[in-house]
Write a protein that holds these residues in place. Structure first.
Motif, PDB file in Angstrom:
ATOM      1  N   LEU A  54     -35.068  18.409  -5.423  1.00 14.65           N
ATOM      2  CA  LEU A  54     -33.666  18.143  -5.721  1.00 14.65           C
ATOM      3  C   LEU A  54     -32.758  19.161  -5.031  1.00 14.65           C
ATOM      4  O   LEU A  54     -31.722  18.806  -4.453  1.00 14.65           O
ATOM      5  CB  LEU A  54     -33.445  18.180  -7.232  1.00 14.65           C
ATOM      6  N   ALA A  55     -33.159  20.457  -5.062  1.00 12.30           N
ATOM      7  CA  ALA A  55     -32.352  21.488  -4.406  1.00 12.30           C
ATOM      8  C   ALA A  55     -32.303  21.269  -2.899  1.00 12.30           C
ATOM      9  O   ALA A  55     -31.235  21.398  -2.275  1.00 12.30           O
ATOM     10  CB  ALA A  55     -32.922  22.868  -4.729  1.00 12.30           C
ATOM     11  N   GLY A  57     -32.632  18.433  -1.351  1.00 11.84           N
ATOM     12  CA  GLY A  57     -31.782  17.275  -1.110  1.00 11.84           C
ATOM     13  C   GLY A  57     -30.299  17.614  -1.198  1.00 11.84           C
ATOM     14  O   GLY A  57     -29.490  17.145  -0.382  1.00 11.84           O
ATOM     15  N   ILE A  58     -29.938  18.433  -2.180  1.00 16.62           N
ATOM     16  CA  ILE A  58     -28.527  18.825  -2.317  1.00 16.62           C
ATOM     17  C   ILE A  58     -28.080  19.658  -1.116  1.00 16.62           C
ATOM     18  O   ILE A  58     -26.996  19.436  -0.550  1.00 16.62           O
ATOM     19  CB  ILE A  58     -28.326  19.597  -3.628  1.00 16.62           C
ATOM     20  N   ALA A  61     -27.662  17.431   1.905  1.00 14.06           N
ATOM     21  CA  ALA A  61     -26.427  16.657   1.829  1.00 14.06           C
ATOM     22  C   ALA A  61     -25.201  17.518   2.120  1.00 14.06           C
ATOM     23  O   ALA A  61     -24.269  17.090   2.815  1.00 14.06           O
ATOM     24  CB  ALA A  61     -26.307  16.013   0.444  1.00 14.06           C
ATOM     25  N   LEU A  62     -25.193  18.756   1.613  1.00 19.07           N
ATOM     26  CA  LEU A  62     -24.061  19.647   1.873  1.00 19.07           C
ATOM     27  C   LEU A  62     -23.956  20.005   3.347  1.00 19.07           C
ATOM     28  O   LEU A  62     -22.856  20.108   3.898  1.00 19.07           O
ATOM     29  CB  LEU A  62     -24.194  20.916   1.026  1.00 19.07           C
TER      30      LEU A  62
END
Length: 406
Positions: A54-55, A57-58, A61-62
């Motif tokens: 999840l980290a 992926g975030i 995306a950023l």
């Protein structure tokens, strides 16, 4: 007569106490597999893996949206730094919109004035600097050929032809076109950051209140704590770094001007800007100032410039920075170095500048996540400073960790 079920011997062996013995031949259930030690470790490992995915992926995306994310972060940091100015103007009767416009216009005037002074300084000293640069390159060439390196004229000419060939190649032209595209992205990001900064200065408290509408009770209090902590940490970091950078720029720029180094004002501005990159910024500024002095004034003046840079950095690191930045940047140097590396990989130079304040704010938010950050308890002076030869009965001394001990 056939034997009844009661007459048949029991197939399950009995223990000496008469209870039937249990066998371990049954297969463990899913509940047993998940609740034993190995199952708990497996579940925890799976949770860690999910969080890491999840980290990642975030972060991915950023990075893909950095044209929007970086202007938002820059505007948030600048708004936090300028919040005392806005509060001061609003306390003296100005509306939020007028206070915002006054602050932004004053900032644009100051920034534009500095850029104008730099342009005039470069234009006025460009001829002498270019001639000094040509002379410095010739001296460097003579040193390389006649010094201990034993490099011939043919090797030097070959290296020069290689550089000239690269500058005139199609690969360099493609890079130049990419640079023009990057410049367009920078302009777009600057305009977006200015617009976001305007709204954050004008309606920052209302914007944060809008994001906190779904929360109630202790979650709402936590949201207010996080917002207050972020603004306080961001603002304190930027203002403290600006003070330290201004002192560095003044002393290094003044030293360069006294020694006759050209472009002293642009060098001072570069020192001010690079001071926002901890650890490596001062080193890069010192190297650049020494190179300019070496080309324009010779090795002796370059050595003096290096000594001035080292002296100013030592005074700043040991005297000024602990006083100015004590309440803004409570991070270990190793954490700062890791944050700088990660920020540089993800966002380049801008990422290196933003990495440390973001790390400082993240740590400050973690500390106040469940409660307000309490100040350190007051320390009682030891008994030899109270005018008595021994502690009085009932007094509590203070242990080295700050806790009162009877």
């Amino acid at each position: 007569m056939p034997a009844t079920r009661a007459d048949q011997p029991d197939a399950t062996p009995a223990t000496p106490s008469g209870e039937p013995a249990t066998t371990d031949s049954r297969r463990p259930s899913l509940r047993d597999l998940l609740t034993d030690k190995f199952g708990q470790v497996a579940i925890r490992s799976g949770q860690v893996i999910v969080l890491l995915v999840l980290a990642v992926g975030i972060v991915f995306a950023l990075v893909q949206l950095k044209l929007v994310v970086i202007p938002v972060l820059i505007a948030l940091i600048l708004a936090s730094a300028l919040s005392p100015v806005i509060s001061f103007l609003r306390r003296h009767g100005l509306s939020a919109a007028i206070s915002t416009w006054v602050t932004l216009i004053a900032g644009v005037v100051v920034f534009g004035g500095i850029i104008t002074l730099i342009v005039f300084a470069v234009e006025g000293q460009w001829d002498s600097l270019s001639s000094s640069a040509v002379e410095g390159v010739n001296q460097l060439q003579q040193f390389v050929q006649n010094g201990p390196f034993n490099i011939s004229q043919e090797q030097f000419d070959s290296a020069r032809d290689t550089v000239v060939g690269f500058l005139t190649s199609s690969q360099f032209g493609t890079g130049a076109i990419a640079g023009v595209s990057a410049a367009g992205s920078v302009i777009t990001g600057a305009v977006l950051a200015f617009v976001i900064l305007f709204f954050l200065l004008k309606d920052g408290d209302r914007i944060w209140a809008f994001f906190l509408r779904p929360f109630h009770g202790y979650r709402l209090e936590r949201g207010h704590r996080i917002g207050h902590t972020a603004v306080k940490t961001f603002g304190g970091y930027v203002r403290g770094t600006a003070v330290v950078a201004f002192v560095d720029a003044v002393f290094i720029g003044a030293g360069a001007a006294v020694l006759g180094v050209p472009l002293a004002l642009p060098l001072a501005v570069i020192v001010f800007v690079t001071a926002f990159i901890p650890i490596v910024g001062a080193t890069l500024a010192g190297i650049l100032a020494a190179l300019v002095a070496l080309v324009a004034n010779g090795p002796f003046v370059a050595l003096l410039v290096i000594l001035i840079v080292v002296l100013v950095n030592q005074l700043e690191g040991n005297l000024l920075q602990p006083v100015v930045m004590a309440n803004s940047l409570k991070l270990h140097p190793l954490v700062i170095l890791v944050a700088l590396t990660a920020g540089t990989i993800l966002g380049g130079i801008v990422g290196a500048v933003l990495a440390v304040p973001i790390a400082a704010v993240s740590w400050a938010i973690i500390k106040v996540w469940n409660h307000d950050e309490q100040p350190d308890p007051p320390r009682k002076p030891p008994f030899w400073r109270r005018g008595t030869s021994k502690p009085r009965s009932g007094d509590a001394d203070v242990a080295p960790n700050g806790l009162a001990t009877p």
